[in-house]
Design an enzyme around this catalytic site. Structure first.
Site, PDB file in Angstrom:
ATOM      1  N   LYS A 106       0.811  -1.221   0.000  1.00 48.74           N
ATOM      2  CA  LYS A 106       0.000   0.000   0.000  1.00 48.74           C
ATOM      3  C   LYS A 106       0.847   1.274   0.000  1.00 48.74           C
ATOM      4  O   LYS A 106       0.419   2.294  -0.537  1.00 48.74           O
ATOM      5  CB  LYS A 106      -0.966   0.004   1.190  1.00 48.74           C
ATOM      6  CG  LYS A 106      -2.044  -1.060   1.094  1.00 48.74           C
ATOM      7  CD  LYS A 106      -3.024  -0.962   2.240  1.00 48.74           C
ATOM      8  CE  LYS A 106      -4.111  -2.017   2.149  1.00 48.74           C
ATOM      9  NZ  LYS A 106      -5.130  -1.873   3.225  1.00 48.74           N
ATOM     10  N   ASP A 115     -10.385   2.294   1.484  1.00 47.13           N
ATOM     11  CA  ASP A 115     -10.572   1.824   2.859  1.00 47.13           C
ATOM     12  C   ASP A 115     -11.286   2.871   3.706  1.00 47.13           C
ATOM     13  O   ASP A 115     -12.177   2.546   4.499  1.00 47.13           O
ATOM     14  CB  ASP A 115      -9.224   1.491   3.504  1.00 47.13           C
ATOM     15  CG  ASP A 115      -8.631   0.185   3.006  1.00 47.13           C
ATOM     16  OD1 ASP A 115      -9.409  -0.707   2.615  1.00 47.13           O
ATOM     17  OD2 ASP A 115      -7.390   0.058   3.006  1.00 47.13           O
TER      18      ASP A 115
END
Length: 282
Positions: A75, A112
């Site tokens: 990420k 997210d």
């Protein structure tokens, strides 16, 4: 081998990470494609670590590929390999979604954070006067980013050690939320807050189950396997709202499917049902 040509407009997507075999993303995305009638769209998984990521990206044909979902440890590692990064992703230095433009440009997004907000909103949680976060790290920083949008007061982060405490206070300052830190040994005090977000690994918060108050607020436990966690089970027994990791996984995947395909609405119910069936098979 299936040599049938895919329908016009059908493309590919996948989830990358290491380890990756456990990922539910293929189940959720394929369920969405099926429910939406997106015949020929493919979604796979690939074991890729930081060292292999640049070569993997360079080997993709953007005419064929629509996007990628990223799990740990990619990420943050992907950011230097992108052409643009959204403000949301930049705010937590974490990209979980790469979208390929028609010109081959790579755009980084973070679903997210809006996924967390959508999962909370689904349970009627749109504003809280204060909150607690259990744990530190990447998921905790995303939780702070979400709380910055719905928490009108202070967030208390329960962490192990002064280094993690300092890190959480720094994230709070960056994200515009007032963060107070407390020692993990006092984590039971967190359970009195209107909203508790548990970002700890499996088993780490199980000992808190016996300390859940008779009338707790809401719990957001980001784990989805095994489920329910001891903490989530204790919470549910008291009839209080519980948001789980599968809720988060579904809602962040809904946003990814929208970004990859350009089609909406994306059906969260079909995706959740597929995820529950897959988890139930284990």
């Amino acid at each position: 081998m299936d040599t049938t040509a895919p329908p016009p407009g059908a493309r590919r997507a996948a989830v990358l990470g290491s380890p990756i075999a456990h990922s539910l993303s293929p189940v959720l995305h394929r369920a969405a494609y099926a429910a939406m009638g997106l015949d020929g769209w493919r979604y796979d998984r690939f074991e890729v670590d930081e060292s292999a990521l640049p070569g993997f990206l360079d080997g993709l044909d953007p005419a064929e590929w629509a996007g990628l979902s990223l799990t740990m440890p990619l990420k943050r590692a992907v950011i230097p390999l992108l052409d643009t990064v959204s403000d949301t992703a930049a705010s937590v230095e974490a990209v979980n979604t790469v979208v390929f433009g028609a010109d081959g440009r790579r755009s980084g997004e973070n679903t997210d954070i809006p996924g967390m907000l959508a999962a909370l909103r689904e349970r009627g949680i749109t504003s809280v006067p204060s909150a607690a976060v259990l744990g530190a790290g990447a998921t905790a920083s995303s939780a702070l980013a979400a709380l910055a949008r719905i928490c009108t007061g202070e967030v208390t982060a329960y962490v192990r050690g002064p280094a993690r405490a300092a890190e959480m206070r720094e994230w709070g300052a960056r994200l515009g939320v007032t963060v107070r830190t407390a020692d993990w040994a006092d984590a039971a005090k967190a359970l009195a807050e209107p909203l508790v977000v548990a970002t700890t690994p499996a088993g780490a918060a199980d000992h808190l189950a016996d300390a859940v108050p008779d009338r707790p607020g809401a719990l957001f436990d980001v784990l989805y396997h095994p489920w329910p966690t001891a903490l989530a089970a204790a919470w549910s027994e008291r009839g209080a709202p519980v948001v789980g990791g599968l809720d988060l996984l579904v809602h962040q995947a809904v946003l990814q499917v929208e970004l990859y395909t350009g089609h909406r609405p994306v059906p969260p119910a079909a995706m959740r049902a597929a995820g529950e069936a897959a988890l139930g098979a284990h």
